[in-house]
Design an enzyme around this catalytic site. Sequence first.
Site, short mmCIF file in Angstrom:
data_model
loop_
_atom_site.label_atom_id
_atom_site.label_comp_id
_atom_site.label_asym_id
_atom_site.label_seq_id
_atom_site.Cartn_x
_atom_site.Cartn_y
_atom_site.Cartn_z
N GLU A 2 0.73 -1.21 -0.30
CA GLU A 2 0.02 0.07 0.03
C GLU A 2 0.82 1.28 -0.04
OE1 GLU A 2 -2.90 -0.86 -1.11
OE2 GLU A 2 -4.09 -0.08 0.47
N THR B 255 -5.53 8.65 -4.38
CA THR B 255 -5.74 8.75 -2.82
C THR B 255 -4.98 9.73 -1.97
OG1 THR B 255 -5.98 6.18 -3.16
CG2 THR B 255 -5.22 6.93 -0.89
#
Lengths: 319, 319
Positions: B130, B183
């Site tokens: 991530e 994001t």
Amino acid sequence: MKGIKVFAPATVANVSCGYDVLGFAVNTPGDEVVMHLNDSGEVSLDVIEGDEGRLPRDPAKNTVSAVVINYLNHLGIKQGVSIALYKKMPFGSGLGSSSASAVAGLVGINELMGKPLTQEQLLPFAMEGERLACGNAHADNVAPALLGGLVLIRSYNPLDVVKLPVPAGLACALVYPHVEIPTKEARQILRTHVPLQDAVTQWGNVAGLVAGFCTNNLDLISRSMQDVIIEPVRAMLIPCFSEMRQLAMEQKALGFGISGSGPSVFSLCSNLDVARNVTAALTAKLSEAGIDSTAYVSEINLQGPQVKHLQPALSKQHP
Amino acid sequence: MKGIKVFAPATVANVSCGYDVLGFAVNTPGDEVVMHLNDSGEVSLDVIEGDEGRLPRDPAKNTVSAVVINYLNHLGIKQGVSIALYKKMPFGSGLGSSSASAVAGLVGINELMGKPLTQEQLLPFAMEGERLACGNAHADNVAPALLGGLVLIRSYNPLDVVKLPVPAGLACALVYPHVEIPTKEARQILRTHVPLQDAVTQWGNVAGLVAGFCTNNLDLISRSMQDVIIEPVRAMLIPCFSEMRQLAMEQKALGFGISGSGPSVFSLCSNLDVARNVTAALTAKLSEAGIDSTAYVSEINLQGPQVKHLQPALSKQHP
């Protein structure tokens, strides 16, 4: 005429990370109210014991009578009531003293009137009592005092109160160091804004704490009892706070925190024996530091207030 | 040599009020990874399908292969692996695309190596994936993708991940409007500090949401799905957000929110029929506004990744 005696329990608000949204009741201490109906048409506060003369004698200003007056006004009932308040717990202690008095008064008058309101419907009246006592109509003491058990105040607007499961045998150790911190001041020292990162940490812990209670997971409760927002500020006002935390955890408490706005501290414990060991260690520590304290040990109170009718009750109440 | 096929599910992170601490997996969509061991001594990324040529081809830079390289390095294993990634879900969509790839890769290599690590032990490797994909090692997508179900990240330091109960039959409606919100940017528009009062409102809702899941109380889940901190900021980036919310609630969704950092939106629903009605209403609304979208309907994924061995497995794995 009819009379009633009501015991309402002390409560631990906030419960570590759950500032303003969690609270639970304990079996001891608590307040006792004795109430008799009469023909005077007025609410009178005839006896106050155990307050060392420090609570208001004016029925409109003392929480226990003020909530009864509000209740009767709201229902449009003109009824004489004589109230005796037996304070059996310290106030200004962070143990929900004003809540216990308000709840005992409200449950008493509601019983005497034949229960026109449900326990949940009494909650807003009790919250108004909190506003009178400490300037803020918070619910995290009155709700568990009224409903028993562990209570989540999910929302204040609209008011949404949820009883949560409590693991069997869960015990609480309470220690009240004899110093005073008024709730108003304890609130005023809090910051108005907090770092988002801390807020995330806090709601992760709140989520863990609630999941721990709901799934009977004492380890999870223990890991989740961390308050990174309120406690670091308020702990400064409490003598020997970090030493007491360390001692409580050494005695195998699940967690340790400030009860309400302090100065009382609480530990959740897996059983009463652990709770006794915790209070022994904490009161000894305070004593070493020259501070008197009072300790209480009990399981979580699950049933809320206890009612005893002093004269034959209405047939409606006891069919 | 040995080969494996792994499906890893898409995930909804944040779950309304549970920013950075809650996430759940869905049955569809998800990513598929096919992996074969070989004698090359290198990890190669030989096939990527379904990404329209937009993902990195360099094995050190693509999440799916990077996590496999890290995993092998960590265990001190020199092993040739050929990876094929079949993207079966959009990325940059808020559905945990990079997590699904990373988890599929990690579960695949761990199976092929004879499961030296538990599913929980794979989590830090997936979190590193991530970090590579979006600059932040958050766990609220990778944890549910890896473990299935609804997952609480109680704490990041130390990492504490808790699977929560999920009410039977709970369904999710997902709608991905074809606009892109990286994001990183979605995080950057958030304020660094929030009002304490809003934080309290948020953790009251988080507590209610968790209690609702744990006690199978759909009404409580519904009342608690309110995000006063993140959603008001991020919703601005999502077309027709408030109209979609209204439509979802009219179709009897339990709640509506942003999936991850968006632009996908999700609704939790009491059953699949409601979820289908919600996606129909939302995609029609977006279409009216000239925005293409993709919809997915499924129950909550409870089992996590699905593994299929393509050649006879080690006897250790299947005794």
